[in-house]
Design a protein around this motif. Structure first.
Motif, PDB file in Angstrom:
ATOM      1  N   ILE A 187      50.236  63.939  71.418  1.00 45.98           N
ATOM      2  CA  ILE A 187      50.297  65.386  71.221  1.00 45.98           C
ATOM      3  C   ILE A 187      51.720  65.801  70.876  1.00 45.98           C
ATOM      4  CG2 ILE A 187      48.409  65.808  72.848  1.00 45.98           C
ATOM      5  CD1 ILE A 187      50.615  66.907  74.800  1.00 45.98           C
ATOM      6  N   ASN A 188      51.815  66.933  70.204  1.00 46.67           N
ATOM      7  CA  ASN A 188      53.106  67.561  69.956  1.00 46.67           C
ATOM      8  C   ASN A 188      53.391  68.468  71.148  1.00 46.67           C
ATOM      9  OD1 ASN A 188      55.326  69.002  69.090  1.00 46.67           O
ATOM     10  ND2 ASN A 188      54.512  69.429  67.055  1.00 46.67           N
ATOM     11  N   SER A 189      54.366  68.115  71.950  1.00 45.54           N
ATOM     12  CA  SER A 189      54.629  68.855  73.188  1.00 45.54           C
ATOM     13  C   SER A 189      55.034  70.307  72.936  1.00 45.54           C
ATOM     14  CB  SER A 189      55.705  68.149  74.014  1.00 45.54           C
ATOM     15  OG  SER A 189      56.911  68.040  73.285  1.00 45.54           O
ATOM     16  N   ALA A 190      55.431  70.625  71.692  1.00 45.23           N
ATOM     17  CA  ALA A 190      55.773  72.011  71.378  1.00 45.23           C
ATOM     18  C   ALA A 190      54.557  72.921  71.497  1.00 45.23           C
ATOM     19  CB  ALA A 190      56.359  72.097  69.977  1.00 45.23           C
ATOM     20  N   PHE A 191      53.351  72.342  71.401  1.00 43.72           N
ATOM     21  CA  PHE A 191      52.114  73.125  71.487  1.00 43.72           C
ATOM     22  C   PHE A 191      51.452  73.026  72.859  1.00 43.72           C
ATOM     23  CE2 PHE A 191      52.439  72.230  66.886  1.00 43.72           C
ATOM     24  CZ  PHE A 191      52.339  73.526  66.389  1.00 43.72           C
ATOM     25  N   LEU A 192      52.078  72.340  73.782  1.00 46.14           N
ATOM     26  CA  LEU A 192      51.490  72.147  75.107  1.00 46.14           C
ATOM     27  C   LEU A 192      51.408  73.477  75.858  1.00 46.14           C
ATOM     28  CD1 LEU A 192      50.442  70.181  77.251  1.00 46.14           C
ATOM     29  CD2 LEU A 192      52.829  69.829  77.963  1.00 46.14           C
ATOM     30  N   GLU A 193      50.196  73.828  76.299  1.00 42.83           N
ATOM     31  CA  GLU A 193      49.975  75.097  76.979  1.00 42.83           C
ATOM     32  C   GLU A 193      49.622  74.932  78.454  1.00 42.83           C
ATOM     33  OE1 GLU A 193      46.839  76.805  74.690  1.00 42.83           O
ATOM     34  OE2 GLU A 193      48.122  77.302  72.973  1.00 42.83           O
ATOM     35  N   LYS A 194      48.946  73.821  78.794  1.00 43.18           N
ATOM     36  CA  LYS A 194      48.468  73.663  80.168  1.00 43.18           C
ATOM     37  C   LYS A 194      48.254  72.192  80.497  1.00 43.18           C
ATOM     38  CE  LYS A 194      44.684  75.195  83.209  1.00 43.18           C
ATOM     39  NZ  LYS A 194      43.406  75.964  83.270  1.00 43.18           N
ATOM     40  N   ILE A 195      48.569  71.821  81.736  1.00 41.82           N
ATOM     41  CA  ILE A 195      48.346  70.461  82.213  1.00 41.82           C
ATOM     42  C   ILE A 195      47.536  70.529  83.502  1.00 41.82           C
ATOM     43  CG2 ILE A 195      49.408  68.293  82.956  1.00 41.82           C
ATOM     44  CD1 ILE A 195      51.989  69.196  81.593  1.00 41.82           C
ATOM     45  N   SER A 196      46.446  69.773  83.553  1.00 48.67           N
ATOM     46  CA  SER A 196      45.680  69.652  84.797  1.00 48.67           C
ATOM     47  C   SER A 196      45.593  68.178  85.156  1.00 48.67           C
ATOM     48  CB  SER A 196      44.288  70.272  84.637  1.00 48.67           C
ATOM     49  OG  SER A 196      43.545  69.575  83.667  1.00 48.67           O
ATOM     50  N   SER A 197      44.795  67.842  86.123  1.00 49.56           N
ATOM     51  CA  SER A 197      44.749  66.462  86.609  1.00 49.56           C
ATOM     52  C   SER A 197      44.214  65.491  85.561  1.00 49.56           C
ATOM     53  CB  SER A 197      43.884  66.377  87.865  1.00 49.56           C
ATOM     54  OG  SER A 197      42.562  66.807  87.581  1.00 49.56           O
ATOM     55  N   ASP A 198      43.309  65.942  84.708  1.00 49.60           N
ATOM     56  CA  ASP A 198      42.697  65.015  83.759  1.00 49.60           C
ATOM     57  C   ASP A 198      42.625  65.530  82.325  1.00 49.60           C
ATOM     58  OD1 ASP A 198      40.856  66.980  84.163  1.00 49.60           O
ATOM     59  OD2 ASP A 198      39.184  65.648  84.643  1.00 49.60           O
ATOM     60  N   GLU A 199      43.312  66.642  82.049  1.00 47.76           N
ATOM     61  CA  GLU A 199      43.313  67.131  80.678  1.00 47.76           C
ATOM     62  C   GLU A 199      44.533  67.994  80.404  1.00 47.76           C
ATOM     63  OE1 GLU A 199      39.749  69.447  79.996  1.00 47.76           O
ATOM     64  OE2 GLU A 199      40.722  71.288  80.705  1.00 47.76           O
ATOM     65  N   VAL A 200      44.803  68.176  79.112  1.00 53.31           N
ATOM     66  CA  VAL A 200      45.869  69.081  78.693  1.00 53.31           C
ATOM     67  C   VAL A 200      45.274  70.042  77.662  1.00 53.31           C
ATOM     68  CG1 VAL A 200      47.695  67.375  79.071  1.00 53.31           C
ATOM     69  CG2 VAL A 200      46.661  67.627  76.796  1.00 53.31           C
ATOM     70  N   VAL A 201      45.952  71.167  77.480  1.00 57.35           N
ATOM     71  CA  VAL A 201      45.572  72.108  76.445  1.00 57.35           C
ATOM     72  C   VAL A 201      46.750  72.250  75.491  1.00 57.35           C
ATOM     73  CG1 VAL A 201      44.863  74.461  75.895  1.00 57.35           C
ATOM     74  CG2 VAL A 201      44.046  73.369  78.002  1.00 57.35           C
ATOM     75  N   VAL A 202      46.505  71.947  74.220  1.00 54.74           N
ATOM     76  CA  VAL A 202      47.541  72.088  73.195  1.00 54.74           C
ATOM     77  C   VAL A 202      46.983  72.961  72.082  1.00 54.74           C
ATOM     78  CG1 VAL A 202      48.868  69.985  73.629  1.00 54.74           C
ATOM     79  CG2 VAL A 202      46.842  69.874  72.189  1.00 54.74           C
ATOM     80  N   ASN A 203      47.640  74.084  71.869  1.00 57.31           N
ATOM     81  CA  ASN A 203      47.218  75.007  70.816  1.00 57.31           C
ATOM     82  C   ASN A 203      45.718  75.321  70.912  1.00 57.31           C
ATOM     83  OD1 ASN A 203      48.255  76.545  68.619  1.00 57.31           O
ATOM     84  ND2 ASN A 203      47.172  75.217  67.196  1.00 57.31           N
ATOM     85  N   SER A 204      45.247  75.507  72.155  1.00 56.31           N
ATOM     86  CA  SER A 204      43.847  75.842  72.492  1.00 56.31           C
ATOM     87  C   SER A 204      42.887  74.658  72.442  1.00 56.31           C
ATOM     88  CB  SER A 204      43.309  76.964  71.588  1.00 56.31           C
ATOM     89  OG  SER A 204      44.083  78.140  71.738  1.00 56.31           O
ATOM     90  N   PHE A 205      43.362  73.465  72.070  1.00 61.30           N
ATOM     91  CA  PHE A 205      42.517  72.267  72.099  1.00 61.30           C
ATOM     92  C   PHE A 205      42.603  71.617  73.483  1.00 61.30           C
ATOM     93  CE2 PHE A 205      43.646  72.527  67.562  1.00 61.30           C
ATOM     94  CZ  PHE A 205      42.389  72.417  66.974  1.00 61.30           C
ATOM     95  N   LYS A 206      41.450  71.303  74.077  1.00 53.27           N
ATOM     96  CA  LYS A 206      41.416  70.582  75.345  1.00 53.27           C
ATOM     97  C   LYS A 206      41.295  69.094  75.061  1.00 53.27           C
ATOM     98  CE  LYS A 206      39.325  74.262  78.130  1.00 53.27           C
ATOM     99  NZ  LYS A 206      38.188  74.638  79.026  1.00 53.27           N
TER     100      LYS A 206
END
Length: 217
Positions: A187-206
């Motif tokens: 992932i491009n960390s510039a678009f990182l929006e959220k981190i949980s235990s088993d997923e991330v959200v980048v630019n609205s993509f889970k």
């Protein structure tokens, strides 16, 4: 050097032809010429060149300096001139050109200036195959890359490209802002929006986050 578009804005036709010949003899495939201010303005808009070799005194009156201020933000300018007037040089340098060459143009100086620009651009872009064409992708526009065996899906802010490559090989061109979050995903960390235990959200993509790669974030 065959992938960059170079525009030579020079009203002395023999000099323009000489520069074009040097570039083409050294692998530049997309070289264009203009010989007037109006022609250059139009070509800069329609072609959106990667590099403009700009005669400072195009049609006299230092029109080249004025034209350089109209360029696309991703276009690099190399000024060329036969004059050494200190005020003119000062005005030209104020536009932050990539380089400055004096006439008569030396082949080694010209090629060195072009190669330096290419090296800088290669850190900002990646070229991928789309059918028979090479597509230039701005790295800052890539949201994430996901592999499917020998193919990669490259998701940008407005498009999706599928290319034949491995994630390991493609990751070699990625800057440090790209983080691996799964064995098959960068992932491009510039678009990182959220981190949980088993997923991330980048630019609205889970996207799935693997425990083994969590430390990368």
């Amino acid at each position: 050097m065959n992938f960059i578009k170079i525009l030579i804005a020079e009203d002395e036709v023999l000099i323009a032809d000489y520069i074009k010949e040097i570039l083409e003899n050294n692998g530049c495939k997309n070289v264009f010429m203009t010989h007037s201010v109006s022609e250059t303005q139009e070509k800069m808009k329609t072609l959106q060149p990667d590099v403009v070799l700009m005669d400072i005194n195009l049609e006299s009156h230092f029109e080249g300096i004025k034209l350089s201020k109209e360029k696309n933000e991703e276009t690099s300018v190399i000024f060329i001139t036969g004059q050494t007037d200190s005020k003119m040089v000062e005005n030209a340098l104020a536009t932050t050109p990539e380089s400055y060459l004096t006439k008569p143009i030396r082949e080694v100086d010209l090629l060195t200036a072009i190669k330096i620009i290419i090296q800088k651009k290669q850190k900002q872009y990646v070229f991928v195959k789309d059918g028979y064409s090479d597509i230039k992708l701005k790295l800052a526009d890539i949201v994430y890359i996901q592999s499917d065996r020998n193919y990669l899906d490259i998701i940008t802010t407005n498009s999706k490209f599928t290319i034949r490559n491995t994630l390991l090989e493609f990751s070699k061109v990625l800057p440090s802002s790209f983080k691996q979050i799964h064995r098959s995903i960068f992932i491009n960390s510039a678009f990182l929006e959220k981190i949980s235990s088993d997923e991330v959200v980048v630019n609205s993509f889970k996207l799935p986050l693997s425990r083994n790669f969590r430390q990368n974030l």
